[in-house]
Design a protein around this motif. Structure first.
Motif, PDB file in Angstrom:
ATOM      1  N   HIS B  66       1.665  -1.494  -0.249  1.00 38.90           N
ATOM      2  CA  HIS B  66       0.304   0.169   0.189  1.00 38.90           C
ATOM      3  C   HIS B  66       0.871   1.201   0.063  1.00 38.90           C
ATOM      4  CE1 HIS B  66      -3.589  -1.667   0.344  1.00 38.90           C
ATOM      5  NE2 HIS B  66      -3.729  -2.648   1.508  1.00 38.90           N
ATOM      6  N   LEU B  67       1.362   0.748   0.701  1.00 41.61           N
ATOM      7  CA  LEU B  67       2.547   1.763   0.534  1.00 41.61           C
ATOM      8  C   LEU B  67       3.493   2.649  -0.667  1.00 41.61           C
ATOM      9  CD1 LEU B  67       3.776   4.738   3.139  1.00 41.61           C
ATOM     10  CD2 LEU B  67       5.622   2.423   3.630  1.00 41.61           C
ATOM     11  N   ALA B  70       1.478   4.140  -2.515  1.00 39.77           N
ATOM     12  CA  ALA B  70       0.724   5.647  -2.832  1.00 39.77           C
ATOM     13  C   ALA B  70       1.955   6.541  -2.759  1.00 39.77           C
ATOM     14  CB  ALA B  70       0.672   5.409  -0.986  1.00 39.77           C
ATOM     15  N   HIS B  77       1.016  -6.212  -5.881  1.00 45.75           N
ATOM     16  CA  HIS B  77       0.267  -6.646  -4.717  1.00 45.75           C
ATOM     17  C   HIS B  77       1.473  -7.892  -4.536  1.00 45.75           C
ATOM     18  CE1 HIS B  77      -2.221  -3.414  -4.281  1.00 45.75           C
ATOM     19  NE2 HIS B  77      -2.494  -3.931  -5.504  1.00 45.75           N
ATOM     20  N   ASP B 135       0.578  -3.617  10.009  1.00 47.45           N
ATOM     21  CA  ASP B 135      -0.221  -3.195   9.572  1.00 47.45           C
ATOM     22  C   ASP B 135      -0.589  -2.854   7.967  1.00 47.45           C
ATOM     23  OD1 ASP B 135      -2.825  -2.467   8.451  1.00 47.45           O
ATOM     24  OD2 ASP B 135      -3.489  -1.125   9.944  1.00 47.45           O
ATOM     25  N   LEU B 136       0.799  -1.820   8.372  1.00 47.58           N
ATOM     26  CA  LEU B 136       1.494  -0.820   7.183  1.00 47.58           C
ATOM     27  C   LEU B 136       2.106  -1.993   6.275  1.00 47.58           C
ATOM     28  CD1 LEU B 136       1.697   1.604   6.403  1.00 47.58           C
ATOM     29  CD2 LEU B 136       3.629   1.585   7.300  1.00 47.58           C
ATOM     30  N   GLY B 139      -1.349  -5.213   5.690  1.00 48.82           N
ATOM     31  CA  GLY B 139      -2.365  -4.864   5.210  1.00 48.82           C
ATOM     32  C   GLY B 139      -3.153  -5.356   6.538  1.00 48.82           C
ATOM     33  N   SER B 140      -4.091  -5.287   6.286  1.00 49.40           N
ATOM     34  CA  SER B 140      -5.312  -5.538   7.607  1.00 49.40           C
ATOM     35  C   SER B 140      -6.482  -6.260   6.963  1.00 49.40           C
ATOM     36  CB  SER B 140      -5.944  -4.142   8.102  1.00 49.40           C
ATOM     37  OG  SER B 140      -6.794  -3.207   7.594  1.00 49.40           O
ATOM     38  N   ASP B 141      -7.268  -7.208   6.452  1.00 48.57           N
ATOM     39  CA  ASP B 141      -7.643  -7.938   5.394  1.00 48.57           C
ATOM     40  C   ASP B 141      -7.858  -9.178   6.515  1.00 48.57           C
ATOM     41  OD1 ASP B 141      -5.343  -7.441   4.277  1.00 48.57           O
ATOM     42  OD2 ASP B 141      -6.409  -8.885   2.486  1.00 48.57           O
ATOM     43  N   VAL B 142      -8.484 -10.106   6.834  1.00 48.58           N
ATOM     44  CA  VAL B 142      -8.381 -11.408   7.295  1.00 48.58           C
ATOM     45  C   VAL B 142      -8.079 -12.272   6.536  1.00 48.58           C
ATOM     46  CG1 VAL B 142      -9.991 -13.164   8.032  1.00 48.58           C
ATOM     47  CG2 VAL B 142     -10.716 -10.402   8.590  1.00 48.58           C
ATOM     48  N   THR B 144      -6.189 -16.166   5.423  1.00 48.59           N
ATOM     49  CA  THR B 144      -6.569 -17.875   5.247  1.00 48.59           C
ATOM     50  C   THR B 144      -5.317 -18.134   6.055  1.00 48.59           C
ATOM     51  OG1 THR B 144      -8.419 -17.726   3.795  1.00 48.59           O
ATOM     52  CG2 THR B 144      -6.745 -19.745   5.002  1.00 48.59           C
ATOM     53  N   GLN B 253      -5.707 -12.148  11.980  1.00 52.07           N
ATOM     54  CA  GLN B 253      -6.150 -11.147  11.452  1.00 52.07           C
ATOM     55  C   GLN B 253      -5.661 -10.086  13.216  1.00 52.07           C
ATOM     56  OE1 GLN B 253     -10.612 -11.210  12.838  1.00 52.07           O
ATOM     57  NE2 GLN B 253     -10.419 -13.402  12.223  1.00 52.07           N
TER      58      GLN B 253
END
Lengths: 430, 333
Positions: B66-67, B70, B77, B135-136, B139-142, B144, B253
């Motif tokens: 993400h960073l 951005a 990804h 998180d950075l 990422g914060s998605d759940v 598997t 998560q």
């Protein structure tokens, strides 16, 4: 994630910076992109932000007035949510989406005093549907009690109209939110003759073995769930582990996102959830979202959430806010509306299927008609089922009605008790 | 046997299994406290960070995507490859060792000989930093997590126990989650390995010397800083094991960091300095809370297992403040 929020906010602010500041429509978003509930907060916040960006980019705003979204991070924490409200209400806020039942309860007296509408869509205090007693609180298009009743109606349909002797379990988050459907389910149990068993799960719900051992022992015919966050994923995994039939396991809309089912893999196939809006991205509005928002680099997130259950809910909430603002402008014949006018717009909201089609959302939700007396809207919901192979939700019913006789009586009783406790004189809605 | 009695046994067995899962988290706390007197508030977040890193490496996720996107306007990804679980676990271990080294270099080194409360505060800071950093980074998605450990009720055990019930009773066998059995086996191996390491290796003996007396250990040439890096690395490894077992249950998560709350009553009960204490404490808490939830819960509205664990721990605290296996601290004044 804070950095992403900052970047997104800065980008939006940069876009907004070019618009005249005097008549903008301010929509605060009390979102949570951090903390344990962030996986659910992010897609909703993205959907909400992206739709408002679409309105600005494609249409030049609402009736020519640009929308300015003010995002404030709550971390799903009630105190922080109230701080967010206090720090943003002075910016000309038109409507709040508290995104938390706890925050909503705190804002009910505050927002009412400040004459700023609160839209707790599918959450919050259910009896706020009585607009005569809660003039600034709205929870259309459906409430928790509608949700509980719709699930029971669905089960009635599945069982030839008879639930006598059936055992129904409710696994719920042991909080004000999780306890919301109990009274409704108890009333419906009296009416339809099923047995209701309650299984509370304490926050956060990471460990539920005792609960599922009880369910395995009691063998209910159906299990309903009012969960949130990790509680949902663990419950679905535990249900899989004890080989509970997934098509007999039905969650409320907050237990029906992709996040909840994907960790359990293919074994979650068949799990159901009640929803008050459409699923997937097969609606024309998503082509516009892609063109004007995602591909233009103006999306709040990375675009991966587009079309997911919670993204769609955020988008739907934004659409309803925009349509209410548009209605308010027409009612008051001005483009410079305030909170009171916005309330009138929300009470005058009337969206039929023709309008839904114009908005690029044909059949995405039921027709919505809100009035001064009825802030809960149509109270319709459909059952969605998880297709694990296709990794998508599918609607398996049309939008169905709740048992209005039972639900409306409960709303009346609870809201009148609230009015009595707080010395509120109900306003006239005639 | 009557089905009721079999349900009781089932609850006890499942309580023991849950207790093992709590012990896996508690072990990390014990290791660091034993060697340095630090109550590591960040142990739960370390388990989360290790699990995030494992899934990230396994699925070929680009860290800080993400960073990067951005800042540079890119759309990256994934690397486009997936790693076998064993390789990803090894990679995560390297990351956790690197994390221990950096933390020692940047924080602990500067806090040598400070009060324990200062070190505790440092770990609070570490917990929040690591959560945000994770998180950075990922990422914060759940996510598997699948490292090949099977889960779900055991058919074999159900069939075996079905025959234990009295004839004619509607009993359908006992439930046991295969994942929990794996966790129990892994916990046993872990405890044996940690005990062997501390008893029979030179480094292990150095660890014990530091645990007994920092200054005396330093005076015979043991490097406190090296020991801290080793201890935090081992705690990182234990955190990874806990992260794998818990992450396999619920997905990876951010609420995974809250599993630390499950370890606290175990530590109160078992003592902060005893590895067997962490295991026995976990087993007692696990059984106690499950029995309470099933047999007392329905009488008082349910959802009592979380706080009941602390009640059990408090009762033990009244009689043995140092915990079941903790060392009694006697100070001369």
């Amino acid at each position: 994630m804070r950095l992403k929020t900052l970047i997104a906010t800065a980008a939006l602010a940069a876009v907004m910076g070019t618009a005249p500041a005097m008549a903008e429509l301010v929509f605060p978003a009390l979102s949570y992109r951090t903390g344990p509930y962030a996986p659910n907060g992010i897609p909703f916040a993205d959907g909400y932000a992206d739709y408002l960006t679409l309105i600005n980019e494609r249409d030049g705003g609402v009736e020519g007035e640009k929308v300015r979204m003010v995002e404030c991070e709550t971390g799903y924490n009630t105190e922080k949510g109230v701080e967010c409200y206090e720090s943003t209400k002075g910016e000309g806020a038109l409507v709040y989406q508290p995104l938390s039942t706890g925050i909503t309860y705190q804002l009910i007296p505050k927002a009412t005093a400040d004459k700023i509408p609160v839209h707790s869509m599918g959450y919050g205090r259910t009896s706020a549907a009585n607009g005569a007693i809660f003039p600034y609180i709205f929870n259309y298009p459906a409430t928790y009690w509608d949700g509980a009743s719709i699930i029971i109606n669905y089960l009635l349909n599945e069982n030839g109209g008879d639930l006598k002797g059936k055992k129904i379990a409710l696994v719920y988050h042991n909080s004000a939110y999780g306890k919301e459907p109990i009274r409704t389910l108890e009333e419906l149990a009296k009416k339809h003759g099923y047995t209701l068993s309650l299984y509370p799960v304490d926050h956060p719900g990471q460990e539920q073995k005792a609960t599922w051992l009880q369910i395995r022992r009691d063998r209910p015919d159906y299990t309903l769930m009012w969960g949130w966050g990790v509680m949902n994923q663990v419950a679905i995994q535990e249900a899989v582990n004890i080989r509970y039939p997934m098509d007999h396991f039905i969650g409320v809309w907050w237990s029906g996102s992709e996040n909840d089912v994907i960790p359990a893999g293919e074994a979650a196939d068949g799990y159901k959830a009640v929803t008050f809006h459409g699923v997937g991205d097969n609606y024309p509005v998503f082509a516009d979202i892609k063109k004007y928002v995602v591909d233009a680099g103006k999306a709040a997130g990375d675009g991966n959430n587009v079309g997911t259950a919670l993204y769609n809910r955020g988008l739907y909430a934004a659409m309803l806010a925009v349509e209410a603002a548009r209605t308010a402008m027409k009612i008051h014949n001005t483009k410079q509306i305030n909170g009171e006018m916005m309330r009138d717009g929300m009470e005058g909201l009337n969206i039929d299927q023709a309008r839904m089609t114009e908005l690029g959302l044909p059949g995405f939700g039921p027709e919505i008609h809100v009035t001064c007396a009825n802030h809960g809207g149509p109270g319709l919901g459909a059952i969605a089922q998880w297709d694990a192979k296709g990794k998508q939700w599918k609607l398996v019913t049309d939008f169905m009605e709740a048992d209005r006789e039972v639900v409306d009586a409960l709303i009346k009783e609870d809201s009148e008790a609230y009015a009595k406790e707080n010395n509120i004189e109900p306003r006239s809605c005639n | 046997m009557s089905p009721e009695f079999l349900y009781f046994i089932e609850t006890v067995i499942n309580g023991l299994m849950s207790g093992v899962m709590y012990s896996l988290v508690a072990l990390g706390f014990v290791l660091i406290f034993k060697a340095s007197g630090i109550f590591n508030f960040a142990q739960g977040v370390m388990a989360l960070f290790a699990a995030l890193t494992l899934v990230g490496l396994q699925t070929g996720q680009v860290p800080f995507a993400h960073l990067i996107n951005a800042i540079f306007g890119t759309e990256i990804h994934h690397f486009g490859w997936e790693l076998p679980a064993a390789v990803a676990i090894a990679g995560t271990l390297v990351v956790m060792v690197a994390f221990a080294w950096i933390f020692e270099k940047l924080v602990l080194k500067h806090l040598v000989n400070q009060e324990p409360i200062i070190l505790f505060m440092a770990t609070i800071g570490l917990a929040y930093f690591l959560e945000g950093f994770g998180d950075l980074m990922w990422g914060s998605d759940v996510k598997t997590l699948n490292v090949g450990i099977p889960s779900g009720g055991s058919f074999w055990w159900e069939d075996v126990t079905k025959t234990w019930a009295a004839e004619g009773s509607d009993y359908f066998g006992m439930y046991i989650d295969v994942l929990d059995v794996y966790a129990a086996v892994i916990a046993v191996i872990l405890v044996i390995a940690l005990t062997a390491f501390s008893q029979y290796t030179r480094t292990g003996r150095a660890l014990r010397a530091v645990a007994d007396d920092h200054q005396a250990a330093q005076s015979v040439g043991i490097s406190l800083r090296s020991i801290w890096v080793i201890v935090w690395s081992i705690a990182g490894f234990v955190a990874l094991v806990a992260g794998i077992m818990w992450g396999s249950k619920s997905g990876v998560q951010f609420s995974l960091s809250l599993i630390a709350l499950k370890a606290l009553p175990v530590l109160i009960l078992g003592g902060f300095t005893s590895i067997p204490g962490a295991i026995i404490g976990g087993l007692i808490i696990g059984v106690g809370e499950k029995l309470a939830e099933l047999y007392i819960g329905p009488l008082v509205g349910g959802a009592i297992e979380n706080w009941f664990a602390y009640v059990v721990a408090l009762v033990f605290l009244l009689f043995r403040p140092q915990g079941l296996f903790g060392e009694k601290i006697i100070e001369r004044v």
